[in-house]
Design an enzyme around this catalytic site. Structure first.
Site, PDB file in Angstrom:
ATOM      1  N   CYS A   2       0.869  -1.266  -0.020  1.00 40.02           N
ATOM      2  CA  CYS A   2       0.024   0.164  -0.014  1.00 40.02           C
ATOM      3  C   CYS A   2       0.808   1.103   0.146  1.00 40.02           C
ATOM      4  O   CYS A   2       0.268   2.362  -0.640  1.00 40.02           O
ATOM      5  CB  CYS A   2      -1.002   0.043   1.171  1.00 40.02           C
ATOM      6  SG  CYS A   2      -2.201   1.246   1.052  1.00 40.02           S
ATOM      7  N   ARG A  27      -3.325   4.420   5.710  1.00 37.05           N
ATOM      8  CA  ARG A  27      -3.877   3.680   4.615  1.00 37.05           C
ATOM      9  C   ARG A  27      -4.211   2.183   4.902  1.00 37.05           C
ATOM     10  O   ARG A  27      -5.005   1.660   4.169  1.00 37.05           O
ATOM     11  CB  ARG A  27      -2.828   3.605   3.153  1.00 37.05           C
ATOM     12  CG  ARG A  27      -2.671   5.040   2.904  1.00 37.05           C
ATOM     13  CD  ARG A  27      -1.586   4.954   1.743  1.00 37.05           C
ATOM     14  NE  ARG A  27      -1.572   6.178   0.879  1.00 37.05           N
ATOM     15  CZ  ARG A  27      -1.784   6.424  -0.338  1.00 37.05           C
ATOM     16  NH1 ARG A  27      -2.395   5.510  -0.831  1.00 37.05           N
ATOM     17  NH2 ARG A  27      -1.700   7.567  -0.693  1.00 37.05           N
ATOM     18  N   TRP A  74      -0.215  -4.272   1.968  1.00 37.47           N
ATOM     19  CA  TRP A  74      -1.652  -4.717   2.228  1.00 37.47           C
ATOM     20  C   TRP A  74      -1.832  -6.192   1.515  1.00 37.47           C
ATOM     21  O   TRP A  74      -1.697  -6.142   0.045  1.00 37.47           O
ATOM     22  CB  TRP A  74      -2.842  -3.812   1.966  1.00 37.47           C
ATOM     23  CG  TRP A  74      -4.177  -4.081   2.333  1.00 37.47           C
ATOM     24  CD1 TRP A  74      -4.646  -3.837   3.558  1.00 37.47           C
ATOM     25  CD2 TRP A  74      -5.059  -4.656   1.505  1.00 37.47           C
ATOM     26  NE1 TRP A  74      -6.095  -4.647   3.391  1.00 37.47           N
ATOM     27  CE2 TRP A  74      -6.277  -4.827   2.216  1.00 37.47           C
ATOM     28  CE3 TRP A  74      -5.222  -5.092   0.315  1.00 37.47           C
ATOM     29  CZ2 TRP A  74      -7.328  -5.162   1.788  1.00 37.47           C
ATOM     30  CZ3 TRP A  74      -6.423  -5.663  -0.450  1.00 37.47           C
ATOM     31  CH2 TRP A  74      -7.462  -5.891   0.302  1.00 37.47           C
ATOM     32  N   ASN A  99       3.781  -1.619  -5.411  1.00 35.61           N
ATOM     33  CA  ASN A  99       2.416  -1.557  -5.209  1.00 35.61           C
ATOM     34  C   ASN A  99       1.746  -2.026  -6.537  1.00 35.61           C
ATOM     35  O   ASN A  99       2.316  -1.670  -7.648  1.00 35.61           O
ATOM     36  CB  ASN A  99       2.138  -0.272  -5.069  1.00 35.61           C
ATOM     37  CG  ASN A  99       2.126   0.304  -3.561  1.00 35.61           C
ATOM     38  OD1 ASN A  99       2.585  -0.447  -2.634  1.00 35.61           O
ATOM     39  ND2 ASN A  99       2.195   1.728  -3.121  1.00 35.61           N
ATOM     40  N   GLY A 100       0.723  -2.515  -6.462  1.00 33.66           N
ATOM     41  CA  GLY A 100      -0.175  -2.988  -7.543  1.00 33.66           C
ATOM     42  C   GLY A 100      -0.307  -4.493  -7.718  1.00 33.66           C
ATOM     43  O   GLY A 100       0.081  -5.311  -6.978  1.00 33.66           O
ATOM     44  N   GLU A 478     -25.189   3.594   3.484  1.00 33.71           N
ATOM     45  CA  GLU A 478     -23.909   4.065   4.093  1.00 33.71           C
ATOM     46  C   GLU A 478     -23.822   3.681   5.533  1.00 33.71           C
ATOM     47  O   GLU A 478     -22.736   3.253   6.131  1.00 33.71           O
ATOM     48  CB  GLU A 478     -23.676   5.712   3.969  1.00 33.71           C
ATOM     49  CG  GLU A 478     -22.776   6.125   4.835  1.00 33.71           C
ATOM     50  CD  GLU A 478     -21.153   5.708   4.198  1.00 33.71           C
ATOM     51  OE1 GLU A 478     -20.158   6.284   4.905  1.00 33.71           O
ATOM     52  OE2 GLU A 478     -20.990   5.101   3.165  1.00 33.71           O
ATOM     53  N   LYS A 482     -20.697   1.209   7.240  1.00 35.74           N
ATOM     54  CA  LYS A 482     -20.015   1.930   8.671  1.00 35.74           C
ATOM     55  C   LYS A 482     -20.137   0.669   9.669  1.00 35.74           C
ATOM     56  O   LYS A 482     -19.099   0.452  10.176  1.00 35.74           O
ATOM     57  CB  LYS A 482     -20.630   3.202   9.167  1.00 35.74           C
ATOM     58  CG  LYS A 482     -20.180   4.341   8.111  1.00 35.74           C
ATOM     59  CD  LYS A 482     -18.588   4.584   8.167  1.00 35.74           C
ATOM     60  CE  LYS A 482     -18.019   5.359   6.973  1.00 35.74           C
ATOM     61  NZ  LYS A 482     -18.058   4.533   5.699  1.00 35.74           N
ATOM     62  N   GLU A 485     -17.924  -2.382   8.623  1.00 32.14           N
ATOM     63  CA  GLU A 485     -16.664  -1.881   8.267  1.00 32.14           C
ATOM     64  C   GLU A 485     -15.859  -1.938   9.671  1.00 32.14           C
ATOM     65  O   GLU A 485     -14.728  -2.712   9.622  1.00 32.14           O
ATOM     66  CB  GLU A 485     -16.414  -0.628   7.770  1.00 32.14           C
ATOM     67  CG  GLU A 485     -16.458  -0.645   6.362  1.00 32.14           C
ATOM     68  CD  GLU A 485     -16.248   0.722   5.831  1.00 32.14           C
ATOM     69  OE1 GLU A 485     -15.461   1.210   4.716  1.00 32.14           O
ATOM     70  OE2 GLU A 485     -16.822   1.817   6.198  1.00 32.14           O
ATOM     71  N   HIS A 501     -40.644  -7.633   0.202  1.00 36.46           N
ATOM     72  CA  HIS A 501     -40.223  -8.300  -0.939  1.00 36.46           C
ATOM     73  C   HIS A 501     -38.784  -9.266  -0.565  1.00 36.46           C
ATOM     74  O   HIS A 501     -38.212  -9.494  -1.391  1.00 36.46           O
ATOM     75  CB  HIS A 501     -39.803  -7.101  -2.084  1.00 36.46           C
ATOM     76  CG  HIS A 501     -41.123  -6.506  -2.615  1.00 36.46           C
ATOM     77  ND1 HIS A 501     -42.167  -7.265  -3.462  1.00 36.46           N
ATOM     78  CD2 HIS A 501     -41.697  -5.471  -2.156  1.00 36.46           C
ATOM     79  CE1 HIS A 501     -42.925  -6.360  -3.709  1.00 36.46           C
ATOM     80  NE2 HIS A 501     -42.687  -5.342  -2.950  1.00 36.46           N
ATOM     81  N   LYS A 600      -7.067   2.066   3.422  1.00 37.68           N
ATOM     82  CA  LYS A 600      -7.499   3.296   3.195  1.00 37.68           C
ATOM     83  C   LYS A 600      -7.718   3.868   1.815  1.00 37.68           C
ATOM     84  O   LYS A 600      -8.893   4.410   1.304  1.00 37.68           O
ATOM     85  CB  LYS A 600      -6.888   4.482   3.877  1.00 37.68           C
ATOM     86  CG  LYS A 600      -7.236   5.756   3.900  1.00 37.68           C
ATOM     87  CD  LYS A 600      -8.822   5.961   4.436  1.00 37.68           C
ATOM     88  CE  LYS A 600      -9.401   7.342   4.812  1.00 37.68           C
ATOM     89  NZ  LYS A 600     -10.796   7.651   4.685  1.00 37.68           N
TER      90      LYS A 600
END
Length: 605
Positions: A2, A27, A74, A99-100, A478, A482, A485, A501, A600
């Site tokens: 990261c 991050r 990460w 990174n990647g 949202e 939260k 998470e 339904h 992050k």
């Protein structure tokens, strides 16, 4: 991914590398490491704990050097472990961080294994190190240029060689990398924040660039191998913005910073005009006949909210796409559409890729709502609105989300004005409401003690349901995000009208049902939905406006927001949902600012 930091200097750069890693900790990561050129040899230290543990190891060993690279990882390929942690070595000659994601790593791994290389990790990164070593012919800069042409995927790399002291080479393709220019020393990083306090002279590398860092020079070639000059910008990174102050966690701090963040984002807005989004915006807004919003995660929910605003106020059709899915399906491009990207960091890989895909389809009117003025997203888009949320450290976004909403409401108003659909009276009323937002949010934050008592109940649950209608359905989404998470409670959100339904089958006394209940035109419909929950024994936790006439009773818990806020109500109603998630996570003892498995800034696909 990261985080990357690299340096060449005439001093011990170990403290610079470690400080850079500390600045990138927000991050998210699961391992970290440093490699240095020491007396003609490569030496490294790696940890699957925090940067503080890495620093303790280095302090104990006395590791020091003038050339080095560092990384926070990460995990993508391979579990978090010391052997998978960066930096990676190849034959004690090449040291590399990355990174990647390298998509053709299996093919390259087979080729390099055949050539005699032994792999010590499960990462795709080690493939790059061995490939560079395999191709090395005495000049690292030239070798990297050849090696990256063999790579398929996204990457930012920093690499140095045992045989070339005082030299670090970097390259980027689809993942951010910047150069920090110093006096007799130079630096690499994935984020300018990593170099705050070290240098404020920053070069943003372009796609395909390869950079050669030496003590007295920075040499850059583009994707075609041609020498190029990139502008050196003065960037004042927020070196002191990550101070925790009196708060227990950064997330709590950032929730309470929202009145200031909203005020800063709206500073200078005294009238509605397309030019708020950049020169030439008026002409673009006059031309477009639809809006395409591309975003991920929390930013996607901001986009869903914006759809309601833009269609209601500006009368322009809006399509909102999850950026990570958009470019992998057949879509119908409209060259007269305004493509809007939303990103806190401006480096979100999926959103950047979706933006480029939209442009490749002929949609050239582009605008971004972003919190980082120097980010790739801002550079890639013709128009922009910079939110001024400040540095957001907590992985779970809070103030970045509400400032995005404020900016998107301005976009709805500006589009309406450009189409002749915003009267002077309405404009004045909307500006008044926007300016009152910081005060209104402060009043909502005062509800924290009541929300804490709810959180103590939620902490004992393993599932939760969130309901909203119309404009507030994305806010319910949202709120559920939260909670899941940071507390790890399974949470789902639905439009309240969808209860019959399917979701109603989940409702029992063990399923808390959080309801966003503003006093709008759908309030009576919402009350009927709430009765459906109560009839099945469900426990309701209702965030209601003061005048919504919803009262507490057995199985119905009500917290009243101070006032109804019309079309801006979503910005107020999301704040108590943030506090509920925060205090529930606090009661469960989870790592609020660094939740498991999450980063992050998602800078790889």
């Amino acid at each position: 991914m990261c985080g990357i930091v690299g340096a060449v200097a005439q001093r011990n750069i170990t403290p610079v590398l470690l400080e850079g890693l500390k600045r990138l900790e927000y991050r998210g990561y699961d391992s970290c490491g440093v490699a240095l050129h020491v007396d003609g040899h490569l030496q490294r230290s790696r940890s699957t704990s925090r940067v503080a543990d890495l620093q303790a190891q280095i302090d104990q060993s006395g590791l020091a050097g003038f050339t080095g690279i560092a990384h926070t990882r990460w995990a993508t390929h391979g579990a978090p472990s010391s052997s998978n942690a960066h930096p990676h070595f190849s034959r004690e000659r090449i040291a590399l961080v990355h990174n990647g994601i390298i998509e053709n790593h299996e093919e390259l791994r087979a080729e390099l294994t055949q050539a005699g290389y032994v792999f010590e990790s499960q990462t795709d990164t080690e493939v790059i190190a061995h490939l560079i070593d395999h191709l090395y012919s005495g000049d690292l800069f030239e070798t990297v240029q050849v090696a990256i042409k063999r790579l398929t995927g996204a990457f930012a790399i920093a690499v140095f060689c045992r045989d070339e002291p005082h030299r670090v080479v970097g390259a980027r393709q689809g993942s951010p990398l910047i150069v920090g220019v110093g006096q007799g020393e130079n630096f690499l990083a994935s984020d300018a924040m990593a170099l705050a306090g070290t240098t404020d002279q920053i070069i943003y590398l372009e796609e395909g660039d390869v950079v050669d860092l030496q003590l007295q020079k920075v040499w850059i070639v583009d994707s075609e191998g041609k020498s190029v000059q990139r502008e050196v910008k003065t960037v004042h990174a927020h070196s002191g913005a990550a101070e925790l102050g009196p708060y227990r966690h950064y997330m709590q701090k950032e929730i309470f910073e929202q009145p200031r963040a909203i005020a800063d984002t709206l500073e200078g807005v005294i009238s509605i005009m397309p030019e708020l989004f950049g020169d030439g915006a008026y002409k673009v807004f006059k031309q477009i006949d639809s809006v395409l919003i591309l975003a991920c995660g929390t930013s996607y929910y901001a986009g869903l909210t914006a759809k309601y605003w833009i269609e209601a106020i500006a009368k322009i059709p809006v399509n909102v796409e999850i950026a990570s899915e958009y470019r992998y399906r057949e879509s119908v491009p409209n060259p007269n559409s305004l493509v809007v990207t939303i990103s806190q960091s401006g480096e979100t890989a999926d959103t950047l890729a979706a933006l480029k895909h939209a442009r490749s389809l002929g949609m050239l009117h582009t605008l971004t709502v972003c919190n980082v003025a120097t980010s790739a997203m801002v550079r890639e888009c013709a128009l922009s609105y910079i939110t001024h949320a400040g540095v957001e450290v907590g992985v779970a976004s809070t103030k970045a989300f509400t400032t995005q909403l404020a900016a998107l409401f301005l976009l709805a108003l500006s589009l309406a004005q450009s189409k002749g659909r915003l009267s002077e009276t309405d404009e004045a009323e909307h500006i008044r409401a926007l300016r009152h937002l910081p005060v209104a949010i402060s009043a909502v934050l005062a509800l924290e003690p009541q929300i804490i008592s709810w959180a103590e109940e939620f902490a004992r649950k393993e599932n939760a349901l969130f309901l909203g209608r119309g404009l507030h359905y994305p806010i319910a989404l949202e709120g559920a995000l939260k909670l899941k998470e940071i507390s790890y409670i399974h949470a789902e959100a639905y439009p309240a009208g969808e209860l019959k339904h399917g979701p109603l089958a989940l409702v029992t006394k063990e399923m808390p049902v959080v309801t966003v209940a503003p006093n709008d035109t759908l309030i009576e419909k919402l009350k009927s939905n709430m009765q459906e929950v109560r009839a099945r024994g469900g426990e309701l936790y209702v965030f209601a406006d003061a005048d919504s006439r919803i009262t507490s009773s057995e199985g119905v818990h009500v917290i009243r927001l101070p006032e109804h806020y019309g079309q801006l109500s979503p910005i107020l109603h999301v704040v108590p949902l943030q506090l509920l998630a925060y205090h529930t996570a606090l009661a469960r003892g989870t790592d609020v600012d660094k939740p498991r498995n999450l980063a992050k800034s998602v800078t790889v696909e």
